[in-house]
Design an enzyme around this catalytic site. Structure first.
Site, mmCIF file in Angstrom:
data_model
loop_
_atom_site.group_PDB
_atom_site.id
_atom_site.type_symbol
_atom_site.label_atom_id
_atom_site.label_comp_id
_atom_site.label_asym_id
_atom_site.label_seq_id
_atom_site.Cartn_x
_atom_site.Cartn_y
_atom_site.Cartn_z
ATOM 1 N N LYS A 192 -44.715 5.736 -19.800
ATOM 2 C CA LYS A 192 -45.067 5.543 -18.402
ATOM 3 C C LYS A 192 -45.748 6.822 -17.906
ATOM 4 O O LYS A 192 -45.086 7.811 -17.605
ATOM 5 C CB LYS A 192 -43.839 5.243 -17.535
ATOM 6 N N GLU A 268 -37.148 17.793 -19.350
ATOM 7 C CA GLU A 268 -37.842 19.041 -19.050
ATOM 8 C C GLU A 268 -38.126 19.005 -17.561
ATOM 9 O O GLU A 268 -39.028 18.301 -17.094
ATOM 10 C CB GLU A 268 -39.120 19.160 -19.879
ATOM 11 N N CYS A 302 -44.876 23.813 -14.590
ATOM 12 C CA CYS A 302 -43.457 24.157 -14.540
ATOM 13 C C CYS A 302 -43.213 25.547 -15.101
ATOM 14 O O CYS A 302 -42.207 26.196 -14.783
ATOM 15 C CB CYS A 302 -42.639 23.118 -15.296
ATOM 16 N N GLU A 399 -39.853 25.772 -6.090
ATOM 17 C CA GLU A 399 -40.968 25.749 -7.025
ATOM 18 C C GLU A 399 -42.260 25.584 -6.230
ATOM 19 O O GLU A 399 -42.425 24.631 -5.477
ATOM 20 C CB GLU A 399 -40.798 24.603 -8.028
#
Length: 496
Positions: A192, A268, A302, A399
């Site tokens: 996906k 992750e 990331c 983040e």
């Protein structure tokens, strides 16, 4: 791989490339429309213009893809490892052959510059080559048990159908990093891709078919109903593993869903990478590393450096040198010559970066360059450096996912480590020091799954990628990567 730089793509070239991408669902080796007949738009973030529309998978389509993966599972698992490896190697060759198409596609659907997109093709393709070689190296153990009363055999087998969920920021590399080890291990997959950047995955899926991947082994279901499709596939007992790259909140939801069927999981998740610069650091090397760790991929990674924690004695010099380089970055559409910083993925990302900068400034930080969004078209944010970022600033805890470098200071090594570890995340850290003993202490003291010691880039297909704490579990790449897709069987045969 070609060493010459191709000419800038024309609008006609871009249109022809987009028109060549399959826009259906890949199920059982065939491209088909959604069962609902619905499609959704894919938008160029640099212009705001619609590139094309792709089929919008429903939960029923997700289950149809799982049907295909399940049917193909036994035959693919029984396929000789050498054969699986040869198909992956052929996919690697095709990816390199089509590198300019893949790079341009990523640039126009995600925004990164063409040179960076080419870099992603090189990086992402390496997972195909690495795991083509690992397919034939799945080994076990054979020997006497400690008591000498029997023989121990340890063997491995594919876990079964895998559900792979990839993010929008590295649309090729995240797909190859999951698909390649799964196929090498003998697993079939349902992929996906991210709603924002499905075209690269669809193009790559056709490339896999061209490389000889049998029908049903790889299935692709782009969708705007991510939770609906994921819930349906994860609830089905035939699914045996889920691998996800994305935010920590979504990862936690998927872990809870995976628990119902006790699925193997690889997660992750988010990051909040510290970038430590000690007083003995080579400042030129540190600034070069900072540019890579922070501004690669527009900061939308990331692994991007999130917090620059710099010794107070060198903070001013580091900030000035970093600012000079950041001011020289070209901003614009990624297909344009000299552009390093493309658009952020959407308007929400621009607004978040603006809010984070405003919060830091309100708390006393100084903007050395940048600090604001650019007017449209497109979703651009100026590359930014702030210094004197105070404790409590959102930039230090959230983040960023954008081209904003936030500099804070420290006085002692213990303080630097404490500040670096003061986060729920632990994906990657960076540290610059010429003190070898300190470097070894940092390896032991920093709470992180990966460490770049005097370097701003850590990712490599031959190394285990992954984090600790809320940054996830499991590893992708390296010798460890293929074992995420293998179950272990222990057999005891009595002596005599």
């Amino acid at each position: 791989m070609s060493t010459t730089t191709p000419a800038a793509p024309t609008a006609t070239r871009e249109a022809e490339l987009v028109a060549s991408v399959p826009t259906g669902l890949l199920i059982d080796g065939e491209w088909r429309p959604s069962s609902s007949g619905e499609t959704f738009e894919v938008v160029d973030p640099a212009t705001g213009l619609v590139l094309t529309r792709v089929a919008d998978a429903t939960p029923a389509d997700g289950l149809a893809a799982l049907d295909a993966a399940s049917r193909a599972g036994a035959e693919w698992a029984a396929t000789a490892p050498r054969r699986r490896g040869e198909i992956l190697r052929r996919a690697f060759d095709l990816a390199i052959e089509r590198q300019e198409d893949l790079a341009l596609l990523m640039t126009i659907e995600m925004g990164k510059s063409l040179p960076e997109a080419r870099g992603e093709v090189a990086y992402g393709s390496e997972f195909l080559r690495w795991f083509s070689e690992e397919a034939v190296r799945i080994s076990g153990r054979y020997g006497s048990n400690p008591e000498g009363t029997g023989t121990t055999i340890v063997s491995y087998r594919p876990v079964g159908p895998c559900f792979l969920i990839t993010p929008w920021n590295f649309p090729l590399a995240m797909a190859t990093r999951k698909i390649a080890p799964a196929l090498a291990a003998g697993c079939t997959v349902v992929l996906k891709p991210a709603e924002l950047t499905p075209l690269t995955s669809l193009f790559f899926a056709q490339l896999l078919l061209d490389a000889g991947v049998p029908a049903g082994v790889v299935n692709v279901v782009p969708t705007t109903d991510a939770s609906g499709v994921s819930s349906a596939v994860l609830a089905d007992s035939r699914t045996r593993k889920v691998s996800f790259t994305g935010s920590t909140p979504v990862g936690k939801v998927l872990l809870k869903q995976a628990a119902d069927n006790v699925l193997r999981t690889s997660m992750e998740l988010g990051g909040n990478a510290p970038f430590l610069v000690f007083d003995d650091a080579d400042l030129d090397a540190a600034v070069t590393g900072a540019m890579l760790a922070k501004f690669r991929n527009i900061g939308e990674a990331c692994t991007a450096a999130n917090r620059f924690i710099v010794h107070a004695s060198v903070a001013q010099a580091f900030g000035a040198a970093l600012t000079a380089k950041v001011k020289a970055l070209g901003v614009g559409r990624g297909t344009e010559e000299g552009v390093s910083i493309g658009p952020l993925i959407n308007r929400a990302a621009v607004e978040k970066n603006a809010q984070l900068v405003a919060d830091a400034v309100d708390r006393g930080a100084e903007v050395l360059t940048g600090g604001s969004a650019r007017s449209g078209p497109g979703t651009f944010f100026d590359p930014t450096v702030l210094t004197g970022v105070r404790p409590g600033s959102r930039l230090l805890s959230e983040e960023i996912f954008g081209p904003v470098a936030a500099i804070a200071t420290f006085e002692t090594e213990d303080e630097a480590v404490r500040l670096a570890n003061a986060t729920e995340f632990g994906l990657v850290a960076y540290a610059f020091t010429t003190d070898l003993a300190r470097g070894h202490r940092l390896i032991a003291s920093l709470q992180t799954g990966m460490l770049g010691l005097n370097t701003g880039v850590v990712s490599n297909a031959g190394a285990p990628f992954g984090g600790v704490k809320s940054s996830g579990l499991g590893r992708e790449g390296g010798l460890e990567g293929i074992h995420e897709y293998l179950d272990t069987t222990y057999t005891l045969i009595p002596a005599g």
